[in-house]
Design an enzyme around this catalytic site. Structure first.
Site, PDB file in Angstrom:
ATOM      1  N   HIS A 209      -8.964  -1.025  -1.634  1.00  0.00           N
ATOM      2  CA  HIS A 209     -10.268  -1.311  -2.248  1.00  0.00           C
ATOM      3  C   HIS A 209     -10.585  -2.798  -2.080  1.00  0.00           C
ATOM      4  O   HIS A 209      -9.968  -3.622  -2.740  1.00  0.00           O
ATOM      5  CB  HIS A 209     -10.220  -1.001  -3.748  1.00  0.00           C
ATOM      6  CG  HIS A 209     -10.032   0.443  -4.040  1.00  0.00           C
ATOM      7  ND1 HIS A 209     -11.079   1.302  -4.253  1.00  0.00           N
ATOM      8  CD2 HIS A 209      -8.917   1.191  -4.140  1.00  0.00           C
ATOM      9  CE1 HIS A 209     -10.609   2.520  -4.488  1.00  0.00           C
ATOM     10  NE2 HIS A 209      -9.310   2.472  -4.424  1.00  0.00           N
TER      11      HIS A 209
ATOM     12  N   CYS B 176     -10.456   4.330   0.497  1.00  0.00           N
ATOM     13  CA  CYS B 176      -9.463   5.151  -0.208  1.00  0.00           C
ATOM     14  C   CYS B 176      -9.832   6.641  -0.211  1.00  0.00           C
ATOM     15  O   CYS B 176      -9.727   7.272   0.830  1.00  0.00           O
ATOM     16  CB  CYS B 176      -9.268   4.581  -1.605  1.00  0.00           C
ATOM     17  SG  CYS B 176      -7.627   4.919  -2.224  1.00  0.00           S
TER      18      CYS B 176
ATOM     19  N   GLU C 231     -13.670  -3.818  -2.735  1.00  0.00           N
ATOM     20  CA  GLU C 231     -14.866  -3.987  -3.568  1.00  0.00           C
ATOM     21  C   GLU C 231     -14.553  -4.467  -4.982  1.00  0.00           C
ATOM     22  O   GLU C 231     -15.464  -4.677  -5.778  1.00  0.00           O
ATOM     23  CB  GLU C 231     -15.662  -2.670  -3.614  1.00  0.00           C
ATOM     24  CG  GLU C 231     -15.042  -1.534  -4.426  1.00  0.00           C
ATOM     25  CD  GLU C 231     -13.910  -0.788  -3.702  1.00  0.00           C
ATOM     26  OE1 GLU C 231     -13.499  -1.217  -2.609  1.00  0.00           O
ATOM     27  OE2 GLU C 231     -13.428   0.214  -4.245  1.00  0.00           O
TER      28      GLU C 231
HETATM   29  N1  GLN Z   1      -5.298   9.369  -4.552  1.00  0.00           N
HETATM   30  C1  GLN Z   1      -6.709   9.570  -4.456  1.00  0.00           C
HETATM   31  C2  GLN Z   1      -7.031  10.849  -3.684  1.00  0.00           C
HETATM   32  O1  GLN Z   1      -6.179  11.483  -3.199  1.00  0.00           O
HETATM   33  C3  GLN Z   1      -7.387   8.368  -3.815  1.00  0.00           C
HETATM   34  C4  GLN Z   1      -7.219   7.168  -4.680  1.00  0.00           C
HETATM   35  C5  GLN Z   1      -8.323   6.148  -4.578  1.00  0.00           C
HETATM   36  O2  GLN Z   1      -9.425   6.424  -4.094  1.00  0.00           O
HETATM   37  N2  GLN Z   1      -8.055   4.980  -5.106  1.00  0.00           N
HETATM   38  O3  GLN Z   1      -8.157  11.214  -3.586  1.00  0.00           O
END
Ligand code: GLN
Length: 189
Positions: free
Chosen positions: A169, A79, A171
């Site tokens: 995710h 992410c 994890e």
């Molecule tokens: N929206 C977040 C960002 O732009 C990422 C979200 C996440 O890591 N779950 O950094």
């Protein structure tokens, strides 16, 4: 093996718990001197990429981490971690480590309502649980990049050599197959 988690912000503790459950040692990278320690792989956790990018620079860890990845350190990014790796952000003029030849759009599923759970295929494995939390989308990636997962036509996981990047995710679940896949890549290097 020793798995280092970037521990500036975000869900690094969840990643550590997974790798410990798999019998690995973990360590947290919180400051520049931690980067001198010996480890076999690096995890860039989810969280807030703007904050993580800012802290990487303020703590003077940015260049060392970037060079480490360019030198072949296996890295698993989830992410926000993918946003840190991306060579280009489509809706943001900044870029961070820029080691992954991909164009990424932040908050691609909408800011608040864009969080959901699904089970999908990942690298030939089926029914892998995935949580998307204000997730980015990998919109384009270079031809040499292997696409490992897609959800409803959007790319959700890729591998470019030593870099494994996923917009979801894995994890947060006790299904550890994604982490095991990464460990196999680390062991194979
Ligand atoms: N929206 C977040 C960002 O732009 C990422 C979200 C996440 O890591 N779950 O950094």
């Amino acid at each position: 093996m020793k798995i280092a988690c970037l521990a500036l912000q975000g869900d690094f503790a969840e990643h550590e718990a997974v790798f410990r459950a798999l019998g690995q040692e973990t360590l947290q990278l919180r400051q520049k001197s931690d980067l001198q320690k010996k480890f076999d792989a690096l995890v860039l956790p989810g969280g807030e990429s703007t904050v993580q990018g800012k802290l990487l620079r303020e703590l003077d860890m940015f260049d060392t981490v970037r060079q480490m990845i360019l030198d072949g350190m296996p890295v698993m990014a989830t992410c926000a971690g993918v946003i840190l790796l991306a060579e280009q952000l489509l809706d943001d003029p900044v870029r961070h480590l820029a080691t992954l030849k991909a164009s990424v759009r932040r908050n691609a599923y909408g800011r608040q309502l864009g969080s959901f759970f699904t089970r999908s295929n990942f690298a030939g494995m089926s029914d892998v649980p995935m949580s998307f939390i204000r997730a980015p989308q990998i919109e384009f990636c270079s031809p040499g990049i292997e696409v490992l997962a897609e959800h409803e036509g959007r790319i959700t996981a890729v591998r470019q050599g030593n870099q494994l990047a996923m917009t979801f995710h894995p994890e947060l679940f006790t299904d550890y197959r994604v982490a095991e896949y990464f460990l196999e890549q680390v062991a194979g290097r």
